[in-house]
Write a protein that holds these residues in place. Structure first.
Motif, mmCIF file in Angstrom:
data_model
loop_
_atom_site.group_PDB
_atom_site.id
_atom_site.type_symbol
_atom_site.label_atom_id
_atom_site.label_comp_id
_atom_site.label_asym_id
_atom_site.label_seq_id
_atom_site.Cartn_x
_atom_site.Cartn_y
_atom_site.Cartn_z
ATOM 1 N N ASN A 135 -9.619 117.978 -3.208
ATOM 2 C CA ASN A 135 -9.772 117.611 -4.608
ATOM 3 C C ASN A 135 -8.463 117.105 -5.211
ATOM 4 O OD1 ASN A 135 -12.323 118.672 -4.118
ATOM 5 N ND2 ASN A 135 -12.527 119.365 -6.216
ATOM 6 N N THR A 136 -7.357 117.735 -4.838
ATOM 7 C CA THR A 136 -6.056 117.293 -5.325
ATOM 8 C C THR A 136 -5.762 115.875 -4.843
ATOM 9 O OG1 THR A 136 -5.268 119.577 -5.350
ATOM 10 C CG2 THR A 136 -3.588 117.855 -5.372
ATOM 11 N N ALA A 137 -6.071 115.600 -3.593
ATOM 12 C CA ALA A 137 -5.862 114.249 -3.051
ATOM 13 C C ALA A 137 -6.748 113.230 -3.771
ATOM 14 C CB ALA A 137 -6.135 114.241 -1.550
ATOM 15 N N TYR A 138 -8.010 113.575 -3.977
ATOM 16 C CA TYR A 138 -8.908 112.670 -4.707
ATOM 17 C C TYR A 138 -8.367 112.394 -6.112
ATOM 18 C CZ TYR A 138 -13.093 112.218 -1.703
ATOM 19 O OH TYR A 138 -13.988 111.888 -0.717
ATOM 20 N N ILE A 139 -7.914 113.416 -6.800
ATOM 21 C CA ILE A 139 -7.382 113.240 -8.157
ATOM 22 C C ILE A 139 -6.173 112.312 -8.125
ATOM 23 C CG2 ILE A 139 -6.223 114.421 -10.078
ATOM 24 C CD1 ILE A 139 -8.137 116.859 -9.397
ATOM 25 N N ALA A 140 -5.250 112.551 -7.195
ATOM 26 C CA ALA A 140 -4.059 111.698 -7.090
ATOM 27 C C ALA A 140 -4.440 110.248 -6.770
ATOM 28 C CB ALA A 140 -3.123 112.248 -6.021
ATOM 29 N N LEU A 141 -5.373 110.068 -5.849
ATOM 30 C CA LEU A 141 -5.799 108.708 -5.498
ATOM 31 C C LEU A 141 -6.525 108.026 -6.658
ATOM 32 C CD1 LEU A 141 -6.907 109.407 -1.841
ATOM 33 C CD2 LEU A 141 -5.021 107.907 -2.556
ATOM 34 N N CYS A 142 -7.254 108.793 -7.445
ATOM 35 C CA CYS A 142 -7.911 108.236 -8.638
ATOM 36 C C CYS A 142 -6.877 107.756 -9.655
ATOM 37 C CB CYS A 142 -8.837 109.269 -9.281
ATOM 38 S SG CYS A 142 -10.401 109.489 -8.415
ATOM 39 N N VAL A 143 -5.796 108.500 -9.805
ATOM 40 C CA VAL A 143 -4.721 108.085 -10.729
ATOM 41 C C VAL A 143 -4.127 106.760 -10.252
ATOM 42 C CG1 VAL A 143 -2.410 108.657 -11.590
ATOM 43 C CG2 VAL A 143 -4.209 110.408 -11.569
ATOM 44 N N VAL A 144 -3.861 106.663 -8.955
ATOM 45 C CA VAL A 144 -3.326 105.407 -8.409
ATOM 46 C C VAL A 144 -4.335 104.279 -8.612
ATOM 47 C CG1 VAL A 144 -2.545 104.215 -6.310
ATOM 48 C CG2 VAL A 144 -1.839 106.578 -6.741
ATOM 49 N N PHE A 157 -9.313 102.861 -0.385
ATOM 50 C CA PHE A 157 -9.703 104.103 -1.056
ATOM 51 C C PHE A 157 -11.211 104.290 -0.985
ATOM 52 C CE2 PHE A 157 -9.866 106.406 -5.434
ATOM 53 C CZ PHE A 157 -10.040 107.630 -4.819
ATOM 54 N N LEU A 158 -11.952 103.258 -1.278
ATOM 55 C CA LEU A 158 -13.407 103.342 -1.239
ATOM 56 C C LEU A 158 -13.913 103.721 0.151
ATOM 57 C CD1 LEU A 158 -16.337 102.890 -2.144
ATOM 58 C CD2 LEU A 158 -15.995 100.471 -1.613
ATOM 59 N N VAL A 159 -13.495 103.005 1.159
ATOM 60 C CA VAL A 159 -13.984 103.266 2.521
ATOM 61 C C VAL A 159 -13.597 104.681 2.962
ATOM 62 C CG1 VAL A 159 -13.770 102.578 4.946
ATOM 63 C CG2 VAL A 159 -14.062 100.829 3.168
ATOM 64 N N GLY A 160 -12.338 105.046 2.738
ATOM 65 C CA GLY A 160 -11.894 106.387 3.109
ATOM 66 C C GLY A 160 -12.633 107.475 2.351
ATOM 67 N N ALA A 161 -12.804 107.283 1.055
ATOM 68 C CA ALA A 161 -13.478 108.282 0.220
ATOM 69 C C ALA A 161 -14.940 108.446 0.627
ATOM 70 C CB ALA A 161 -13.380 107.898 -1.258
ATOM 71 N N LEU A 162 -15.607 107.346 0.883
ATOM 72 C CA LEU A 162 -17.024 107.406 1.253
ATOM 73 C C LEU A 162 -17.211 108.100 2.614
ATOM 74 C CD1 LEU A 162 -19.853 106.689 0.364
ATOM 75 C CD2 LEU A 162 -19.514 104.419 1.315
ATOM 76 N N LEU A 163 -16.406 107.726 3.586
ATOM 77 C CA LEU A 163 -16.508 108.360 4.902
ATOM 78 C C LEU A 163 -16.164 109.844 4.834
ATOM 79 C CD1 LEU A 163 -14.976 105.576 7.169
ATOM 80 C CD2 LEU A 163 -17.397 106.235 6.975
ATOM 81 N N TYR A 164 -15.106 110.159 4.098
ATOM 82 C CA TYR A 164 -14.705 111.556 3.987
ATOM 83 C C TYR A 164 -15.769 112.373 3.253
ATOM 84 C CZ TYR A 164 -12.219 115.826 3.125
ATOM 85 O OH TYR A 164 -11.882 117.149 3.078
ATOM 86 N N GLN A 165 -16.314 111.828 2.164
ATOM 87 C CA GLN A 165 -17.316 112.553 1.386
ATOM 88 C C GLN A 165 -18.548 112.866 2.222
ATOM 89 O OE1 GLN A 165 -16.577 113.753 -1.479
ATOM 90 N NE2 GLN A 165 -18.515 114.438 -2.291
ATOM 91 N N LEU A 166 -18.976 111.915 3.019
ATOM 92 C CA LEU A 166 -20.132 112.156 3.890
ATOM 93 C C LEU A 166 -19.813 113.232 4.927
ATOM 94 C CD1 LEU A 166 -21.329 108.481 4.338
ATOM 95 C CD2 LEU A 166 -22.588 110.316 3.173
#
Length: 177
Positions: A135-144, A157-166
């Motif tokens: 969650n901390t990483a997601y928050i930091a990446l959202c700020v960027v 960010f999108l590709v990494g976030a989607l794969l990681y979330q799944l």
């Protein structure tokens, strides 16, 4: 109910591309975040199932969950506005509203930490150190993401976030339940 409205907003938005092909310019990163949010909403629905373990759900918890769901609704509205008349397409719209979108997405991950804590210390700890780091990483990446117009960053960010979330959903819930 709010989650149902959120899902309906996403599905209706995607249906517009089918109903009116070529009317608005599609942007793959925008559609990717639509898919991410769809997955996140399904995840949220399943996640909230674990509220059954909370011995007493008082009005504070009830209102908290409603407000948390409202964050998702705002995210869906930000992905599919009522009109695109001031924009050349979804890329222009998405990039011009990225600070709002990623601000609300960061808020969702912050509130997610509180929501998990409400379900109890043992439940929170069952996810190990990965969960708060995630969650901390997601928050930091959202700020960027809110600050940078770099299409490369947004794509990665999108590709990494989607794969990681799944992967996270599968590991966190199929293996715990």
């Amino acid at each position: 109910m709010i989650i149902s409205l959120s899902l309906a907003r996403l599905l209706s938005g995607v249906a517009l591309f089918i109903q009116h092909p070529g009317k608005t310019k599609v942007y793959w990163i925008h559609l990717g975040w639509v898919l991410f949010l769809f997955v996140f909403l399904v995840h949220f629905w399943w996640w909230e199932y674990h509220l059954h373990a909370v011995p007493v759900i008082d009005v504070t918890v009830y209102l908290f969950v409603i407000l948390y769901a409202c964050v998702f609704f705002f995210l869906c509205v930000l992905l599919f506005p009522t009109s695109l008349e001031d924009y050349s397409g979804y890329e222009h719209y998405f990039m011009s509203r990225r600070a709002w979108f990623f601000g609300f997405l960061a808020l969702a991950f912050l509130v997610d930490l509180i929501d998990t804590a409400v379900k109890g210390k043992a439940y929170f700890e069952s996810f190990g150190i990965e969960y708060p780091l995630r969650n901390t990483a997601y928050i930091a990446l959202c700020v960027v993401a809110a600050l940078t117009p770099s299409r490369r960053f947004h794509a990665a960010f999108l590709v990494g976030a989607l794969l990681y979330q799944l992967a996270w959903m599968y590991r966190a819930f199929d293996l715990l339940d």
